[in-house]
Design a protein around this motif. Structure first.
Motif, PDB file in Angstrom:
ATOM      1  N   PHE A 126      -1.188  -1.462   6.122  1.00 20.54           N
ATOM      2  CA  PHE A 126      -1.159   0.081   6.148  1.00 20.54           C
ATOM      3  C   PHE A 126      -0.235   0.693   5.208  1.00 20.54           C
ATOM      4  O   PHE A 126       0.937   0.166   5.262  1.00 20.54           O
ATOM      5  N   GLY A 127      -0.675   1.707   4.546  1.00 21.67           N
ATOM      6  CA  GLY A 127       0.305   2.710   4.091  1.00 21.67           C
ATOM      7  C   GLY A 127       1.201   3.478   4.883  1.00 21.67           C
ATOM      8  O   GLY A 127       0.730   3.441   6.198  1.00 21.67           O
ATOM      9  N   SER A 128       2.085   4.085   4.514  1.00 22.51           N
ATOM     10  CA  SER A 128       2.760   4.946   5.592  1.00 22.51           C
ATOM     11  C   SER A 128       2.231   6.307   5.967  1.00 22.51           C
ATOM     12  O   SER A 128       2.557   6.911   6.737  1.00 22.51           O
ATOM     13  N   VAL A 162       1.147  -1.010   0.156  1.00 22.79           N
ATOM     14  CA  VAL A 162       0.050  -0.163   0.164  1.00 22.79           C
ATOM     15  C   VAL A 162       1.162   1.174   0.041  1.00 22.79           C
ATOM     16  O   VAL A 162       1.682   1.425   0.936  1.00 22.79           O
TER      17      VAL A 162
END
Lengths: 115, 113
Positions: free
Chosen positions: B103-105, B4
């Motif tokens: 999760f993305g950052s 992601v």
């Protein structure tokens, strides 16, 4: 509204010490998780737990980590011998996975500082 | 490719304007997507979930999913200073037996008065 409860909110420990972080998931939830967030970095998956056993773990979750659900309500994360790089916020989360919405709900987190 | 991916920002938007947050995902992420908001020092809180192609609206928030382009976005209308936070895009792991959310950052959003 039901919530995930985590204790302690902040723990400071010396390198090499054992730490246990505690969580009480939402009562009708079936999957439990630990995530970690190092300061300024992304939320990282550590481990998931279902039916009293680990169902999935990441490469971060090495032999120094363990989880258990000792009494049917608490869900704990143990770090056997802490390292400086274990300093992070640790989030417990749980999810229902039944009919209807399946929302991952997080606790407020436990901040671990390793000195 | 990261599972992601998000632009870290910061994204600065004037109060009252539309904030547009974007996210792309890889083949290792399934078709269930989520937007979480995270205030500094706090845990992520769910804003919206989206499972089908197209738009989904909830109040000032609209999530958009384009499966062909592997792209998810969040629009925030009438941005308020209280919307200033980090927005996390997340998706369900495709090969996960445990409903793992990846999760993305995160994208840091700042609403300027």
């Amino acid at each position: 509204e039901p919530e995930v409860t985590q204790t302690p909110s902040h723990q400071v420990t010396q390198m090499g010490q054992e730490v246990i972080l505690r969580c009480v998931p939402i009562s009708n939830h079936l999957y439990f998780y630990w995530y970690r967030q190092i300061l300024g970095q992304k939320v990282e998956f550590l481990v998931s737990f279902y039916n009293n056993e680990i169902s999935e773990k990441s490469e971060i979750f090495d032999d120094q980590f363990s989880v258990e659900r000792p009494d049917g309500s608490n869900f704990t994360l143990k770090i056997r011998s802490t390292k400086l790089e274990d300093s992070a916020m640790y989030f417990c989360a749980s999810i229902y996975t039944g009919p209807g919405a399946n929302v991952l709900t997080f606790g407020a987190g436990s901040r671990l500082t390793v000195l | 490719q990261k599972e992601v991916e998000q632009n870290s920002g910061p994204l600065s938007v004037p109060e009252g304007a539309i904030a547009s947050l974007n996210c792309t995902y890889s083949d290792r992420v399934s078709q269930s997507f989520f937007w979480y908001r995270q205030y500094s020092g706090k845990s992520p809180e769910l804003i919206m979930s989206i499972y089908s192609n197209g738009d989904k609206e909830d109040g000032r928030f609209t999530a958009q999913l384009n499966k062909a382009s592997q792209y998810v976005s969040l629009l925030i209308r009438d941005s308020q200073p209280s919307d200033s936070a980090t927005y996390l895009c997340a998706g369900r792991g495709l090969y996960s037996s445990a409903s793992k959310i990846i999760f993305g950052s995160g994208t840091r959003l700042s609403i300027r008065p």
